[in-house]
Design a protein around this motif. Sequence first.
Motif, PDB file in Angstrom:
ATOM      1  N   ASP A   1       0.879  -1.165   0.000  1.00 20.57           N
ATOM      2  CA  ASP A   1       0.000   0.000   0.000  1.00 20.57           C
ATOM      3  C   ASP A   1       0.915   1.213   0.000  1.00 20.57           C
ATOM      4  O   ASP A   1       1.499   1.556   1.045  1.00 20.57           O
ATOM      5  CB  ASP A   1      -0.915  -0.026   1.225  1.00 20.57           C
ATOM      6  N   ASN A   2       1.066   1.834  -1.149  1.00 24.80           N
ATOM      7  CA  ASN A   2       2.004   2.949  -1.263  1.00 24.80           C
ATOM      8  C   ASN A   2       1.548   4.165  -0.454  1.00 24.80           C
ATOM      9  O   ASN A   2       2.373   4.989  -0.059  1.00 24.80           O
ATOM     10  CB  ASN A   2       2.191   3.328  -2.733  1.00 24.80           C
ATOM     11  N   THR A   3       0.260   4.273  -0.192  1.00 30.57           N
ATOM     12  CA  THR A   3      -0.224   5.416   0.592  1.00 30.57           C
ATOM     13  C   THR A   3       0.162   5.283   2.055  1.00 30.57           C
ATOM     14  O   THR A   3       0.211   6.271   2.783  1.00 30.57           O
ATOM     15  CB  THR A   3      -1.746   5.547   0.486  1.00 30.57           C
ATOM     16  N   LYS A   4       0.431   4.042   2.470  1.00 32.62           N
ATOM     17  CA  LYS A   4       0.803   3.788   3.865  1.00 32.62           C
ATOM     18  C   LYS A   4       2.264   3.374   4.005  1.00 32.62           C
ATOM     19  O   LYS A   4       2.708   3.050   5.108  1.00 32.62           O
ATOM     20  CB  LYS A   4      -0.088   2.692   4.450  1.00 32.62           C
ATOM     21  N   ASN A   5       3.006   3.352   2.891  1.00 34.38           N
ATOM     22  CA  ASN A   5       4.404   2.883   2.906  1.00 34.38           C
ATOM     23  C   ASN A   5       4.521   1.523   3.597  1.00 34.38           C
ATOM     24  O   ASN A   5       5.415   1.310   4.427  1.00 34.38           O
ATOM     25  CB  ASN A   5       5.315   3.915   3.595  1.00 34.38           C
ATOM     26  N   THR A   6       3.618   0.638   3.250  1.00 29.06           N
ATOM     27  CA  THR A   6       3.538  -0.661   3.918  1.00 29.06           C
ATOM     28  C   THR A   6       3.554  -1.788   2.889  1.00 29.06           C
ATOM     29  O   THR A   6       2.917  -1.678   1.840  1.00 29.06           O
ATOM     30  CB  THR A   6       2.268  -0.740   4.773  1.00 29.06           C
ATOM     31  N   VAL A   7       4.275  -2.851   3.234  1.00 32.61           N
ATOM     32  CA  VAL A   7       4.296  -4.055   2.414  1.00 32.61           C
ATOM     33  C   VAL A   7       3.767  -5.213   3.244  1.00 32.61           C
ATOM     34  O   VAL A   7       3.964  -5.247   4.470  1.00 32.61           O
ATOM     35  CB  VAL A   7       5.716  -4.347   1.883  1.00 32.61           C
ATOM     36  N   TYR A   8       3.086  -6.126   2.585  1.00 44.18           N
ATOM     37  CA  TYR A   8       2.472  -7.267   3.248  1.00 44.18           C
ATOM     38  C   TYR A   8       2.983  -8.569   2.634  1.00 44.18           C
ATOM     39  O   TYR A   8       3.405  -8.605   1.475  1.00 44.18           O
ATOM     40  CB  TYR A   8       0.944  -7.219   3.103  1.00 44.18           C
ATOM     41  N   LEU A   9       2.897  -9.642   3.426  1.00 46.10           N
ATOM     42  CA  LEU A   9       3.174 -10.972   2.916  1.00 46.10           C
ATOM     43  C   LEU A   9       2.100 -11.901   3.445  1.00 46.10           C
ATOM     44  O   LEU A   9       2.068 -12.201   4.644  1.00 46.10           O
ATOM     45  CB  LEU A   9       4.561 -11.465   3.334  1.00 46.10           C
ATOM     46  N   GLN A  10       1.203 -12.305   2.562  1.00 50.20           N
ATOM     47  CA  GLN A  10       0.164 -13.273   2.917  1.00 50.20           C
ATOM     48  C   GLN A  10       0.743 -14.662   2.678  1.00 50.20           C
ATOM     49  O   GLN A  10       1.140 -14.991   1.558  1.00 50.20           O
ATOM     50  CB  GLN A  10      -1.078 -13.056   2.066  1.00 50.20           C
ATOM     51  N   MET A  11       0.770 -15.459   3.727  1.00 50.88           N
ATOM     52  CA  MET A  11       1.362 -16.788   3.655  1.00 50.88           C
ATOM     53  C   MET A  11       0.286 -17.838   3.915  1.00 50.88           C
ATOM     54  O   MET A  11      -0.284 -17.866   5.015  1.00 50.88           O
ATOM     55  CB  MET A  11       2.496 -16.919   4.680  1.00 50.88           C
ATOM     56  N   ASN A  12       0.006 -18.644   2.920  1.00 51.73           N
ATOM     57  CA  ASN A  12      -0.992 -19.702   3.026  1.00 51.73           C
ATOM     58  C   ASN A  12      -0.330 -21.062   2.891  1.00 51.73           C
ATOM     59  O   ASN A  12       0.805 -21.172   2.425  1.00 51.73           O
ATOM     60  CB  ASN A  12      -2.055 -19.532   1.940  1.00 51.73           C
ATOM     61  N   SER A  13      -1.063 -22.089   3.290  1.00 48.04           N
ATOM     62  CA  SER A  13      -0.559 -23.474   3.178  1.00 48.04           C
ATOM     63  C   SER A  13       0.856 -23.579   3.741  1.00 48.04           C
ATOM     64  O   SER A  13       1.752 -24.157   3.119  1.00 48.04           O
ATOM     65  CB  SER A  13      -0.574 -23.923   1.712  1.00 48.04           C
ATOM     66  N   LEU A  14       1.033 -23.051   4.923  1.00 48.39           N
ATOM     67  CA  LEU A  14       2.364 -23.018   5.522  1.00 48.39           C
ATOM     68  C   LEU A  14       2.873 -24.411   5.829  1.00 48.39           C
ATOM     69  O   LEU A  14       2.098 -25.321   6.180  1.00 48.39           O
ATOM     70  CB  LEU A  14       2.345 -22.165   6.787  1.00 48.39           C
ATOM     71  N   LYS A  15       4.193 -24.561   5.695  1.00 48.24           N
ATOM     72  CA  LYS A  15       4.872 -25.827   5.931  1.00 48.24           C
ATOM     73  C   LYS A  15       5.907 -25.643   7.035  1.00 48.24           C
ATOM     74  O   LYS A  15       6.406 -24.516   7.236  1.00 48.24           O
ATOM     75  CB  LYS A  15       5.580 -26.286   4.656  1.00 48.24           C
ATOM     76  N   PRO A  16       6.276 -26.710   7.722  1.00 47.42           N
ATOM     77  CA  PRO A  16       7.319 -26.578   8.750  1.00 47.42           C
ATOM     78  C   PRO A  16       8.608 -25.968   8.212  1.00 47.42           C
ATOM     79  O   PRO A  16       9.291 -25.232   8.936  1.00 47.42           O
ATOM     80  CB  PRO A  16       7.525 -28.027   9.204  1.00 47.42           C
ATOM     81  N   GLU A  17       8.914 -26.217   6.964  1.00 47.22           N
ATOM     82  CA  GLU A  17      10.141 -25.653   6.385  1.00 47.22           C
ATOM     83  C   GLU A  17      10.049 -24.150   6.119  1.00 47.22           C
ATOM     84  O   GLU A  17      11.051 -23.530   5.739  1.00 47.22           O
ATOM     85  CB  GLU A  17      10.531 -26.392   5.099  1.00 47.22           C
ATOM     86  N   ASP A  18       8.882 -23.567   6.326  1.00 46.62           N
ATOM     87  CA  ASP A  18       8.753 -22.108   6.244  1.00 46.62           C
ATOM     88  C   ASP A  18       9.151 -21.428   7.552  1.00 46.62           C
ATOM     89  O   ASP A  18       9.204 -20.195   7.621  1.00 46.62           O
ATOM     90  CB  ASP A  18       7.306 -21.717   5.912  1.00 46.62           C
ATOM     91  N   THR A  19       9.426 -22.222   8.579  1.00 45.89           N
ATOM     92  CA  THR A  19       9.846 -21.662   9.860  1.00 45.89           C
ATOM     93  C   THR A  19      11.137 -20.870   9.693  1.00 45.89           C
ATOM     94  O   THR A  19      12.128 -21.387   9.181  1.00 45.89           O
ATOM     95  CB  THR A  19      10.042 -22.779  10.889  1.00 45.89           C
ATOM     96  N   ALA A  20      11.101 -19.613  10.113  1.00 51.30           N
ATOM     97  CA  ALA A  20      12.255 -18.725   9.940  1.00 51.30           C
ATOM     98  C   ALA A  20      11.940 -17.370  10.574  1.00 51.30           C
ATOM     99  O   ALA A  20      10.783 -17.087  10.917  1.00 51.30           O
ATOM    100  CB  ALA A  20      12.566 -18.525   8.462  1.00 51.30           C
TER     101      ALA A  20
END
Length: 121
Positions: free
Chosen positions: A72-91
């Motif tokens: 959202d450039n008006t809020k200077n904000t970036v998002y990361l929607q993470m679905n179907s998470l796996k144990p190897e995404d742990t970080a």
Amino acid sequence: QVQLVESGGGLVQAGGSLRLSCAASGNIASINKMAWYRQAPGKQRELVATITSGGNTNYADSVKGRFTISRDNTKNTVYLQMNSLKPEDTAVYYCNAAVVVAPNFRYLEVWGQGTLVTVSS
């Protein structure tokens, strides 16, 4: 001074979802590319996803089809929607931004402090 503050990490079961946010603040003239990186225990930091100011995105092969980066450039904000998470995404997930700083229009690469994502099996 420019700061990035991340939020949204936590503990989730495999198959679940989380949404990370990263808000930039300070003397910002503009923000070019924004990105998410992650670093798992004992491993090097790796690029997860990037997004340009115009909305063009790129993803690591390991997260394609599961993660979505947006901003959202008006809020200077970036998002990361993470679905179907796996144990190897742990970080620890880090936000990164290429910022043009006011008032002298100096280029600055900024990192957030990181937010921990833990995916249990």
